[in-house]
Scaffold this motif. Structure first.
Motif, PDB file in Angstrom:
ATOM      1  N   SER A  89      51.377   0.068 -11.191  1.00 32.81           N
ATOM      2  CA  SER A  89      50.091   0.743 -11.392  1.00 32.81           C
ATOM      3  C   SER A  89      49.676   0.688 -12.853  1.00 32.81           C
ATOM      4  N   GLN A  90      48.418   0.976 -13.121  1.00 33.37           N
ATOM      5  CA  GLN A  90      47.908   0.973 -14.491  1.00 33.37           C
ATOM      6  C   GLN A  90      48.666   1.976 -15.355  1.00 33.37           C
ATOM      7  N   LYS A  91      48.973   3.139 -14.773  1.00 27.95           N
ATOM      8  CA  LYS A  91      49.697   4.176 -15.509  1.00 27.95           C
ATOM      9  C   LYS A  91      51.109   3.692 -15.865  1.00 27.95           C
ATOM     10  N   GLN A  92      51.776   3.065 -14.896  1.00 27.31           N
ATOM     11  CA  GLN A  92      53.112   2.521 -15.154  1.00 27.31           C
ATOM     12  C   GLN A  92      53.066   1.424 -16.222  1.00 27.31           C
ATOM     13  N   LYS A  93      51.997   0.637 -16.159  1.00 31.01           N
ATOM     14  CA  LYS A  93      51.811  -0.455 -17.119  1.00 31.01           C
ATOM     15  C   LYS A  93      51.693   0.105 -18.543  1.00 31.01           C
ATOM     16  N   GLU A  94      50.925   1.192 -18.665  1.00 33.55           N
ATOM     17  CA  GLU A  94      50.735   1.813 -19.982  1.00 33.55           C
ATOM     18  C   GLU A  94      52.044   2.401 -20.520  1.00 33.55           C
ATOM     19  N   GLU A  95      52.817   3.016 -19.622  1.00 33.49           N
ATOM     20  CA  GLU A  95      54.118   3.563 -20.022  1.00 33.49           C
ATOM     21  C   GLU A  95      55.072   2.450 -20.459  1.00 33.49           C
ATOM     22  N   PHE A  96      55.068   1.390 -19.675  1.00 30.15           N
ATOM     23  CA  PHE A  96      55.890   0.204 -19.975  1.00 30.15           C
ATOM     24  C   PHE A  96      55.529  -0.340 -21.359  1.00 30.15           C
ATOM     25  N   SER A  97      54.234  -0.420 -21.596  1.00 27.34           N
ATOM     26  CA  SER A  97      53.731  -0.946 -22.865  1.00 27.34           C
ATOM     27  C   SER A  97      54.174  -0.072 -24.039  1.00 27.34           C
ATOM     28  N   LYS A  98      54.059   1.239 -23.891  1.00 28.02           N
ATOM     29  CA  LYS A  98      54.466   2.166 -24.966  1.00 28.02           C
ATOM     30  C   LYS A  98      55.954   2.033 -25.282  1.00 28.02           C
ATOM     31  N   ARG A  99      56.761   1.992 -24.217  1.00 28.68           N
ATOM     32  CA  ARG A  99      58.212   1.856 -24.413  1.00 28.68           C
ATOM     33  C   ARG A  99      58.553   0.542 -25.107  1.00 28.68           C
ATOM     34  N   SER A 100      57.851  -0.510 -24.714  1.00 27.84           N
ATOM     35  CA  SER A 100      58.105  -1.835 -25.290  1.00 27.84           C
ATOM     36  C   SER A 100      57.763  -1.866 -26.774  1.00 27.84           C
ATOM     37  N   ILE A 101      56.600  -1.320 -27.129  1.00 29.77           N
ATOM     38  CA  ILE A 101      56.161  -1.303 -28.534  1.00 29.77           C
ATOM     39  C   ILE A 101      57.126  -0.482 -29.379  1.00 29.77           C
ATOM     40  N   LYS A 102      57.534   0.661 -28.854  1.00 32.40           N
ATOM     41  CA  LYS A 102      58.467   1.534 -29.585  1.00 32.40           C
ATOM     42  C   LYS A 102      59.796   0.813 -29.818  1.00 32.40           C
ATOM     43  N   HIS A 103      60.275   0.126 -28.793  1.00 31.83           N
ATOM     44  CA  HIS A 103      61.550  -0.593 -28.919  1.00 31.83           C
ATOM     45  C   HIS A 103      61.440  -1.708 -29.952  1.00 31.83           C
ATOM     46  N   ALA A 104      60.381  -2.509 -29.870  1.00 31.03           N
ATOM     47  CA  ALA A 104      60.220  -3.646 -30.788  1.00 31.03           C
ATOM     48  C   ALA A 104      60.084  -3.186 -32.235  1.00 31.03           C
ATOM     49  N   SER A 105      59.540  -1.985 -32.434  1.00 27.52           N
ATOM     50  CA  SER A 105      59.323  -1.488 -33.803  1.00 27.52           C
ATOM     51  C   SER A 105      60.627  -1.219 -34.542  1.00 27.52           C
ATOM     52  N   LYS A 106      61.751  -1.164 -33.813  1.00 26.75           N
ATOM     53  CA  LYS A 106      63.057  -0.954 -34.459  1.00 26.75           C
ATOM     54  C   LYS A 106      63.520  -2.201 -35.209  1.00 26.75           C
ATOM     55  N   PHE A 107      62.897  -3.341 -34.886  1.00 26.01           N
ATOM     56  CA  PHE A 107      63.307  -4.617 -35.473  1.00 26.01           C
ATOM     57  C   PHE A 107      62.244  -5.057 -36.482  1.00 26.01           C
ATOM     58  N   THR A 108      62.588  -5.097 -37.756  1.00 28.80           N
ATOM     59  CA  THR A 108      61.620  -5.491 -38.793  1.00 28.80           C
ATOM     60  C   THR A 108      62.249  -6.499 -39.754  1.00 28.80           C
ATOM     61  N   TRP A 109      61.386  -7.301 -40.388  1.00 26.40           N
ATOM     62  CA  TRP A 109      61.887  -8.265 -41.375  1.00 26.40           C
ATOM     63  C   TRP A 109      62.342  -7.580 -42.659  1.00 26.40           C
ATOM     64  N   HIS A 110      61.812  -6.403 -42.928  1.00 22.13           N
ATOM     65  CA  HIS A 110      62.312  -5.630 -44.080  1.00 22.13           C
ATOM     66  C   HIS A 110      63.785  -5.284 -43.867  1.00 22.13           C
ATOM     67  N   LYS A 111      64.098  -4.898 -42.619  1.00 18.37           N
ATOM     68  CA  LYS A 111      65.490  -4.581 -42.276  1.00 18.37           C
ATOM     69  C   LYS A 111      66.375  -5.824 -42.391  1.00 18.37           C
ATOM     70  N   VAL A 112      65.862  -6.961 -41.895  1.00 18.50           N
ATOM     71  CA  VAL A 112      66.607  -8.224 -41.981  1.00 18.50           C
ATOM     72  C   VAL A 112      66.922  -8.547 -43.445  1.00 18.50           C
ATOM     73  N   ALA A 113      65.894  -8.423 -44.304  1.00 18.47           N
ATOM     74  CA  ALA A 113      66.065  -8.732 -45.726  1.00 18.47           C
ATOM     75  C   ALA A 113      67.065  -7.781 -46.381  1.00 18.47           C
ATOM     76  N   GLN A 114      66.936  -6.479 -46.101  1.00 13.89           N
ATOM     77  CA  GLN A 114      67.832  -5.488 -46.705  1.00 13.89           C
ATOM     78  C   GLN A 114      69.287  -5.730 -46.293  1.00 13.89           C
ATOM     79  N   GLN A 115      69.487  -6.012 -45.007  1.00 13.33           N
ATOM     80  CA  GLN A 115      70.848  -6.238 -44.516  1.00 13.33           C
ATOM     81  C   GLN A 115      71.422  -7.549 -45.062  1.00 13.33           C
TER      82      GLN A 115
END
Length: 343
Positions: free
Chosen positions: A307-333
Motif C-alpha cells: 500500500s501507499q502507506k507501507q511504501k512511505e514507511e519503507f521509504s523512511k526506514r530506507s533513508i534512515k538506514h542509508a544515512s548511517k553510511f557517509t563518505w565523511h565516515k569513510v575518510a575519518q576511519q
C-alpha cells in the motif's frame, strides 16, 4: 604525517567502475576538509612521491599492480576477492595465477589492508593469508547526491531520454556471474515486471556474459520488458533510482553492494539476497533466495503491491538506514588506519 594516494583508477579503465568511484569519493572527501594529514595525489603507481604512507586504493588479483619492494609504509584497499571464492566462474589462466603469486608476495610487505565488509575480511584472511589484525573494515557510502527528488519535469526528461516504462524495477551493476542476472531474468518473466538495467558492461557485446544475457532475454521473450541504459551520469542514475518502484540485487555473493545503499538513500525499496556483505548492510531490504527465481519474483511482486502507506514507511526506514553510511565516515576511519601504522 604525509600520505600519498594513487589516483590512477580515476583516469584508467577503472574510472566507470567501483574502484574509480571509491578513489574519486575518498580523495574528494580528503580535499573538502582540513584533516590532520598532508595529502599528495599521484597517478603513476610506479613512482610514488616521498611520503610517510603510500595508499593504493585498489588491488587486482590477476595483474601485478602492487610493487613488491617496500620503500614506505603502505596501505592497500582490497574491495573483494570473489574470483578466488568462486574460481570456476572466474578463470584466470596461467599468467593470471603467476600475477596472483606476485601480488601475494607484495602483500607480505603491506602495513594495513582496508576492505569494504566483514565478509571480505574473512575472504582476504582465508584466500590471501593476510593476518587479521592488519585488516580494517570500512563500509562504503552512497554519494551525497543520492537523495529523494520529486521534480516531475526532470522525471519526464529522463524517462524520454532512456525510453523508460511507466512502472519498472531496477538493476544497477555488472554482468559477472555472482550478480545472478540469469535468475533475475527468469524472475522478471514470472513476475511479469519491466526491468531497467543500468551499467556499461550490460551493453558491451564483446563480453561473453553480456552475449549470454542477451540470448536469455531472447529465449524468455523479454525484449519488450527489458530496457538497457548503458553507463549513466550520476545525475541520471539518481533520477532513475527515484523513478523505480524498487531496486533488485539478487547476487550470489557481494563484497559490498553499493546500489543497495544508493537506492535506499533515494527512498526506493530494495529486494536483495541476504548473503556475504549484503547481510551486513541491507537491513531494511526484503530478502530473497538468489538460487530460486520464483522466490525472487515473489519478493518483487510483494514490494510492487504494498500500500501507499507501507511504501512511505519503507521509504523512511530506507533513508534512515542509508544515512548511517557517509563518505565523511569513510575518510575519518581511513585516517584512523593511517594513524595506527605511523605512531
Amino acid at each position: 604525517m604525509k600520505v600519498a594516494i594513487d589516483t590512477s583508477p580515476t583516469i584508467t579503465g577503472h574510472k566507470a567502475r567501483g574502484i574509480g568511484y571509491y578513489t574519486q569519493e575518498l580523495t574528494e572527501e580528503f580535499n573538502k576538509r582540513d584533516w590532520p594529514v598532508e595529502f599528495e595525489f599521484f597517478s603513476n603507481p610506479a613512482s610514488p612521491p616521498p611520503a610517510n604512507i603510500i595508499h593504493y586504493p585498489y588491488f587486482d588479483l590477476f595483474f601485478h599492480t602492487l610493487p613488491i619492494r617496500r620503500t614506505h609504509a603502505r596501505v592497500v584497499t582490497i574491495h573483494d576477492v570473489i574470483p578466488l571464492v568462486f574460481p570456476n566462474y572466474f578463470p584466470a589462466g596461467l599468467r593470471g595465477y603467476i600475477n596472483l603469486f606476485l601480488q601475494k608476495q607484495a602483500l607480505k610487505n603491506i602495513d594495513a589492508v582496508i576492505c569494504d565488509s566483514k565478509a571480505s575480511k574473512e575472504d582476504i584472511i582465508t584466500r590471501l593469508s593476510v593476518p587479521k589484525d592488519q585488516i580494517y573494515v570500512i563500509y562504503l557510502a552512497p554519494g551525497s547526491n543520492f537523495v529523494p527528488i520529486n521534480d516531475k519535469n526532470l522525471f519526464s526528461v529522463v524517462t524520454k531520454k532512456y525510453s523508460l516504462p511507466d512502472k519498472f524495477i531496477l538493476y544497477v551493476g555488472d554482468v559477472n556471474w555472482n550478480k545472478n542476472i540469469l535468475n533475475l531474468l527468469e524472475a522478471v518473466k514470472i513476475a511479469q515486471a519491466n526491468l531497467v538495467m543500468v551499467g556499461q558492461a550490460l551493453v558491451d557485446k564483446n563480453l561473453d556474459q553480456t552475449r549470454e544475457i542477451d540470448q536469455r532475454i531472447k529465449k524468455l521473450n523479454l525484449g519488450r520488458q527489458i530496457t538497457k541504459t548503458g553507463y549513466l551520469t550520476e545525475g541520471d542514475l539518481v533520477t532513475i533510482y527515484n523513478l523505480a518502484s524498487l531496486t533488485v540485487l539478487p547476487s550470489f555473493y557481494e563484497g559490498f553492494g553499493l546500489p543497495v545503499l544508493e537506492s535506499m538513500a533515494c527512498g526506493t525499496p530494495v529486494v536483495c539476497s541476504q548473503v556475504a556483505s549484503l547481510a551486513e548492510i541491507a537491513d531494511p531490504a526484503v530478502f530473497c533466495d538468489p538460487t530460486n527465481p520464483s522466490d525472487i519474483a515473489k519478493k518483487v511482486a510483494h514490494v510492487l503491491n504494498i500500500s501507499q502507506k507501507q511504501k512511505e514507511e519503507f521509504s523512511k526506514r530506507s533513508i534512515k538506514h542509508a544515512s548511517k553510511f557517509t563518505w565523511h565516515k569513510v575518510a575519518q576511519q581511513t585516517i584512523d588506519v593511517y594513524k595506527s601504522i605511523v605512531k
